[in-house]
Design a protein around this motif. Structure first.
Motif, short mmCIF file in Angstrom:
data_model
loop_
_atom_site.label_atom_id
_atom_site.label_comp_id
_atom_site.label_asym_id
_atom_site.label_seq_id
_atom_site.Cartn_x
_atom_site.Cartn_y
_atom_site.Cartn_z
N GLU A 76 0.85 -1.19 0.00
CA GLU A 76 0.00 0.00 0.00
C GLU A 76 0.89 1.24 0.00
N ARG A 78 0.72 3.90 1.56
CA ARG A 78 1.02 4.52 2.85
C ARG A 78 2.37 4.04 3.41
N TRP A 79 2.71 2.78 3.19
CA TRP A 79 3.92 2.22 3.82
C TRP A 79 5.19 2.85 3.27
N ASP A 152 2.04 0.84 14.20
CA ASP A 152 0.74 0.81 13.50
C ASP A 152 -0.06 -0.46 13.78
N ARG A 153 0.58 -1.63 13.74
CA ARG A 153 -0.12 -2.90 14.00
C ARG A 153 0.40 -3.51 15.30
N ASN A 168 -7.65 2.51 15.77
CA ASN A 168 -8.21 1.72 14.67
C ASN A 168 -9.69 1.43 14.84
N ASP A 197 -4.08 -9.67 10.64
CA ASP A 197 -3.70 -8.31 11.04
C ASP A 197 -4.69 -7.86 12.12
N ASN A 199 -5.25 -5.07 13.32
CA ASN A 199 -5.95 -3.84 12.94
C ASN A 199 -7.28 -4.17 12.24
N TRP A 231 -4.69 -8.32 2.56
CA TRP A 231 -5.20 -7.03 2.08
C TRP A 231 -5.16 -6.94 0.55
N ASN A 258 -9.81 -1.20 3.82
CA ASN A 258 -8.92 -0.07 3.49
C ASN A 258 -9.20 0.36 2.05
N GLN A 283 -10.17 3.23 3.90
CA GLN A 283 -9.31 4.02 4.80
C GLN A 283 -7.92 4.09 4.22
N ASP A 284 -7.18 5.12 4.58
CA ASP A 284 -5.77 5.37 4.22
C ASP A 284 -5.58 6.68 3.45
N LYS A 304 -5.25 9.10 7.88
CA LYS A 304 -4.41 8.93 9.06
C LYS A 304 -3.10 9.65 8.74
C1 BGC Z 1 -3.14 -0.53 8.26
C2 BGC Z 1 -3.81 0.08 7.06
C3 BGC Z 1 -3.30 -0.58 5.81
C4 BGC Z 1 -3.36 -2.08 5.91
C5 BGC Z 1 -2.75 -2.76 4.74
C6 BGC Z 1 -3.33 -2.01 8.24
O1 BGC Z 1 -2.76 -2.62 9.32
O2 BGC Z 1 -3.62 0.04 9.44
O3 BGC Z 1 -3.58 1.45 7.04
O4 BGC Z 1 -4.03 -0.19 4.70
O5 BGC Z 1 -2.73 -2.52 7.08
O6 BGC Z 1 -1.40 -2.62 4.69
#
Ligand code: BGC
Length: 375
Positions: A76, A78-79, A152-153, A168, A197, A199, A231, A258, A283-284, A304
């Motif tokens: 993703e 975001r990472w 994050d996780r 979350n 995960d 989350n 995901w 997400n 989300q993201d 976020k």
């Molecule tokens: C994160 C998300 C992300 C997802 C996939 C989740 O743990 O909180 O922001 O989209 O992982 O990587």
């Protein structure tokens, strides 16, 4: 008489000679020991040890804090931001940054964590692929005297030292609040994240905190509810196809784990000519999701601010590496203990507030977000 004098003189001379040899031996030994002390400490012969420092306990490194980050994936968007921004923040604090990414492979992530531990990191920051499997990483780090920050996780069932993330559960609530406002009654599809995960569980809990009263009143029916392996958007699309077929296209709303999985679901909706007709949450605040929001095929996302997360985590990681106790604002149970945690606030984004949130923040450029929109 003369003879006795000569004998005494010779004896005195011999004594002097012995004393001189003994002195020479002692001196040589002292010189040798001094050089040897240096060598024990890993120093070149003759190099001085700093005052008050015992030989053999000199730090192997130059005292710079080393922060190791093991990431699950860069799948993703975001990472990539997390990696860059966390790295920048760590370096701005004068620490060294080392990162490895496991490509959603638990064995690889454990191996990479071992490598980071072997490289002498002072703190290990973990974005776990599998919340339970990553407990091994925490145990290995602790065995080496290294603290672990869950980034994050949450790592489950292990003595995690600190957890820094967004709230979350709140993410899920924001999604469901936005969708129930549009669709207070009807058939809902839930496309979750992966079961591995934690989350995904927290977000789902938040969604159902909001949906449950509607479900109880018989206003909302959940016609499909599935996890999404790793995901993967393609897996989410396939699940959405199944949901559409089973309900002959009669779906009123979709909540996805997400933006990636929302994108997959929207692909399936498009195959039925339903993209833009059925509200979808993600989300993201990924760029593709922001573009879908302004185009009308996705209803909302949850933003976020990654820089906040990266900076807070970096500050606390460096503190922990120095042996200081990091601040925490709450406790989150991970199955084994209540982990000191810092949870940041997520923000709901739709077409009405996109300019004043993610665009104003510089998360995405305005021209990128509106790129496909004729004005
Ligand atoms: C994160 C998300 C992300 C997802 C996939 C989740 O743990 O909180 O922001 O989209 O992982 O990587």
């Amino acid at each position: 008489m003369l003879e006795r004098k000569a004998i005494r003189r010779m004896a005195a001379l011999r004594l002097l000679q012995v004393a001189a040899i003994a002195l020479a031996v002692v001196l040589l030994w002292a010189i040798f020991m001094r050089v040897d002390a240096g060598n024990d400490a890993g120093l070149p012969p003759g190099e001085e040890l700093p005052d008050g420092q015992a030989p053999g306990v000199r730090r192997q490194d130059d005292g710079t804090i080393k922060v190791g980050l093991t990431m699950d994936t860069l799948q993703e968007e975001r990472w990539i931001k997390d990696q860059e921004m966390f790295g920048e923040a760590v370096k701005a604090l004068g620490a060294e940054f080392i990162v490895m990414t496991a490509d959603s492979d638990d064995a690889k992530q454990i191996e990479q964590a071992e490598t980071l531990i072997g490289m002498g990191v002072d703190i290990l920051v973990v974005v776990p692929h599998d919340a339970e499997a990553a407990a091994t990483i925490v145990n290995k780090a602790h065995a080496a005297g290294i603290k672990v920050l869950s980034y994050d996780r949450l790592v489950r069932n292990a003595d995690v030292d600190l957890y820094v993330s967004f709230d979350n559960e709140r993410v899920g609530e924001l999604q469901a609040e936005a969708i129930t406002k549009r669709v207070p009654a009807g058939k809902y599809v839930y496309i979750g994240g992966p079961e591995t995960d934690y989350n995904a569980h927290l977000v789902k809990k938040g969604v159902f905190n909001v949906l449950q009263p509607y479900i109880d009143r018989g206003e909302i029916t959940i016609v499909f509810d599935q996890w999404t392996r790793d995901w993967q958007p393609a897996n989410a699309r396939d699940n959405m196809r199944i949901a559409l077929e089973a309900n002959e296209g009669r779906i009123d709303a979709v909540i996805a784990g997400n933006d990636g999985t929302a994108g997959g679901a929207i692909e399936a909706l498009a195959e039925w000519g339903l993209a833009g007709q059925v509200p979808v949450a993600g989300q993201d605040a990924e760029l593709a999701a922001a573009q879908r929001i302004v185009a009308g095929t996705q209803t909302m996302t949850v933003y976020k601010p990654i820089r906040q997360l990266a900076e807070v985590a970096a500050e606390l990681a460096v503190k922990m590496a120095k042996g200081e106790t990091p601040r925490a604002d709450r406790l989150v149970n991970n199955g084994k203990l209540d982990v000191p945690s810092v949870l940041l606030t997520p923000i709901a984004v739709n077409a009405d507030n996109i300019d004043e949130t993610i665009i104003a923040d510089g998360f995405h450029a305005r021209e990128e977000v509106y790129k496909h929109i004729e004005r």
